[in-house]
Design an enzyme around this catalytic site. Structure first.
Site, PDB file in Angstrom:
ATOM      1  N   SER A  83      47.170  61.164  32.867  1.00 14.44           N
ATOM      2  CA  SER A  83      48.163  62.141  33.237  1.00 14.44           C
ATOM      3  C   SER A  83      47.614  63.335  34.019  1.00 14.44           C
ATOM      4  O   SER A  83      48.409  64.094  34.594  1.00 14.44           O
ATOM      5  CB  SER A  83      48.847  62.669  31.969  1.00 14.44           C
ATOM      6  OG  SER A  83      47.920  63.351  31.150  1.00 14.44           O
ATOM      7  N   SER A 123      43.535  60.267  29.756  1.00 11.53           N
ATOM      8  CA  SER A 123      44.072  61.066  30.868  1.00 11.53           C
ATOM      9  C   SER A 123      43.070  61.891  31.659  1.00 11.53           C
ATOM     10  O   SER A 123      43.431  62.477  32.677  1.00 11.53           O
ATOM     11  CB  SER A 123      45.160  61.998  30.355  1.00 11.53           C
ATOM     12  OG  SER A 123      46.357  61.282  30.245  1.00 11.53           O
ATOM     13  N   LYS A 176      44.956  72.108  34.690  1.00 13.47           N
ATOM     14  CA  LYS A 176      46.099  71.249  34.365  1.00 13.47           C
ATOM     15  C   LYS A 176      47.206  72.128  33.775  1.00 13.47           C
ATOM     16  O   LYS A 176      46.924  73.010  32.951  1.00 13.47           O
ATOM     17  CB  LYS A 176      45.665  70.181  33.362  1.00 13.47           C
ATOM     18  CG  LYS A 176      46.740  69.155  33.042  1.00 13.47           C
ATOM     19  CD  LYS A 176      46.178  68.028  32.171  1.00 13.47           C
ATOM     20  CE  LYS A 176      47.202  66.936  31.935  1.00 13.47           C
ATOM     21  NZ  LYS A 176      46.648  65.815  31.149  1.00 13.47           N
TER      22      LYS A 176
HETATM   23  N1  GLN Z   1      48.222  57.164  29.629  1.00 15.30           N
HETATM   24  C1  GLN Z   1      48.237  57.452  28.228  1.00 15.30           C
HETATM   25  C2  GLN Z   1      49.637  57.771  27.781  1.00 15.30           C
HETATM   26  O1  GLN Z   1      50.503  57.668  28.561  1.00 15.30           O
HETATM   27  C3  GLN Z   1      47.283  58.558  27.926  1.00 15.30           C
HETATM   28  C4  GLN Z   1      47.788  59.873  28.253  1.00 15.30           C
HETATM   29  C5  GLN Z   1      46.837  60.980  27.932  1.00 15.30           C
HETATM   30  O2  GLN Z   1      45.667  60.753  27.682  1.00 15.30           O
HETATM   31  N2  GLN Z   1      47.377  62.171  27.901  1.00 15.30           N
HETATM   32  O3  GLN Z   1      49.889  58.105  26.669  1.00 15.30           O
END
Ligand code: GLN
Length: 484
Positions: free
Chosen positions: A159, A183, A79
């Site tokens: 994400s 995410s 990532k």
């Molecule tokens: N979807 C969640 C957010 O937008 C979690 C994102 C994540 O875990 N980095 O904050």
């Protein structure tokens, strides 16, 4: 000839050891696949030359059978929020578009020390803020899976969307992700994979671009449960460079195979049965419960009474921390700088206005607001108190059960462009993943079955702190019984 498209980490390690093929051959195969599936937009930066170099080094070690790492010669993707020395690291943002770190994140260093090969840095929601990989400066990522009933491109989740999509499309053997509120687990669920968020503190955060420091954790996205154990084992280490890194020794994670699920107490939280929960997801959950029953686990109804406060609590704490963490992007020290010469304040303003995308700006405004004098007590401090209640709910529940079984998400992968008009609709994706994040608990997502559109439905298993083995073992039961 080995069919490379059928490999996972475990079988590839065996093939490399038996000299059925070389790491260079495997790496070239994946480079070829990546070039063929350019349309998925999984990568922000490809590192093919480096990959071939790393693979050659692994092959030399394999020939000499010396100093072999536990992932020797295994091509993976990273990532793009893990800082990689001399390789561009953007966190999916324009503001870091040209940032080339001069140091390596501990997690990526651990993986290189284990012999893993870097194919490239994967696309992601900007600063890991998103649930559909639609907030990246580098464009949307496409899920390689399709509904059998229409041809629309689906989101891979977010994400860590580029990571999940790259594994699901067969462009690598595994990927790293980061999970602040879901995410790793949510994209794993949308792409039919295994995604593990470890206990907070298990993996070092050193060199990970920070989103919300009290929540961020690195973890693997893989094809199988065994691969998840192998990746995580390499990623974990105590690190004095991260003050929240845990000194707790990690056991041999592959020992998860020895654990017996007979008599294990599986908690099923009644509050996770949400009003709008898709009936096919409820069915998958029931199926999961029946599998645990079939091997003699005890199913226990539990209550996590503060579940409904988890999402609002997360969406106060995470933006608050983000607003502090992202204050450093001012156009002076990192990456992008706006053309603005009139004065310093204007330069900061213009850099941030042009450098951050819409969702990041929204979070920074929320975060600044909830931390501002006059609102701090009403929002931020209150959210911290509710976070403690959520954590206490889990501690109480774990007096009565050993693991907790829930769905991972209230929905399956949806078409790109959906849920874009109202941000709350997007945030609702995280309703089942954020509670474990707020409590710092380990949690894994694994696909249990396919819905009527042929799209995967993930189940989540949440464990006690530092009991990653026990969630791996429960996930492997699902892997064994799901039959696809
Ligand atoms: N979807 C969640 C957010 O937008 C979690 C994102 C994540 O875990 N980095 O904050």
């Amino acid at each position: 000839m080995t069919d490379f498209s059928k490999l996972n980490i475990t079988s590839a390690l065996l093939g490399l050891k038996n000299k059925d093929f070389k790491s260079v051959e495997l790496t070239e195969y994946f480079i070829n696949q990546i070039n063929k599936k350019e349309n998925l937009n999984c990568f922000i930066t490809k590192t093919f030359d480096k990959a071939i170099d790393m693979a050659k080094k692994s092959d030399e070690k394999i020939i000499k059978n010396r100093e072999l790492g536990s992932l020797e010669g295994i091509p993976i993707t990273m990532k793009d929020l893990f800082c990689t020395k001399d390789i561009r690291t953007t966190a999916g943002s324009k503001i870091l578009d040209s940032f080339i770190p001069f140091y390596e994140s501990t997690v990526s260093q651990n993986l290189w020390n284990s012999g893993a090969v870097l194919l490239g840095k994967t696309n992601m929601d900007e600063f890991a803020m998103g649930s559909a990989n639609t907030t990246s400066f580098f464009g949307n990522v496409i899920n390689p899976l399709k509904s059998k009933n229409n041809d629309k491109d689906l989101v891979p989740g977010g994400s860590s969307g580029g990571s999940a999509s790259s594994v699901a499309a067969g462009l690598c053997l595994a990927a790293t992700g980061s999970d602040t509120g879901g995410s790793i687990r949510q994209p794993a669920s949308f792409c039919g994979l295994v995604g593990l968020k470890p206990t907070y503190g298990r993996c070092s955060r050193f060199g990970m671009v920070a989103f919300a420091s009290s929540l961020d954790q690195a973890g693997p996205i893989t094809l199988t449960v065994e691969d998840s154990a192998r990746m995580l084992q390499s990623m974990v280490s105590y690190d004095s460079k991260d003050s929240t890194s845990s000194k707790k020794e990690i056991e041999n994670l592959l020992d998860y195979k020895k654990s017996d699920l007979k008599g294990k107490r599986v908690g099923v939280p009644k509050e996770y049965l949400l009003d709008g929960l898709n009936p096919e997801i409820k069915k998958a959950w029931d199926l999961g419960i029946s599998w645990f029953k079939s091997v003699g686990s005890e199913i226990i109804e539990i209550s996590l009474p503060n579940t409904e406060s988890a999402l609002p609590t997360y969406y106060i704490i995470a933006p608050a921390e983000a607003s502090a963490n992202l204050a450093r992007y001012d156009g002076i020290r990192y990456g992008f700088r706006a053309e603005e010469k009139s004065d310093l304040t204007r330069l900061y303003e213009e850099t941030r206005a042009q450098g951050f995308g819409k969702e990041v700006k929204r979070r920074l405004m929320i975060g600044t607001y909830v931390l501002s004098a006059g609102y701090y007590d009403a929002y931020y401090l209150k959210a911290l108190k509710v976070r403690k209640l959520i954590s206490d709910d889990f501690s109480k529940a774990f007096e009565r059960c050993d693991i907790i079984l829930t769905p991972t998400t209230p929905n399956v992968a949806f078409p790109i462009g959906e849920k874009q008009t109202d941000p709350i609709e997007m945030y609702l994706n995280d309703v089942l993943t954020v509670p474990a994040s707020l409590a710092g608990l380990p949690a894994i997502s694994i696909s249990a079955c396919l819905n009527s559109d042929s799209l995967p439905i993930g189940l989540q298993i949440i464990g006690k702190p530092f009991e990653e083995s026990s969630i791996l073992s429960a996930a492997s039961l699902i892997e064994d019984l799901r039959g696809f």
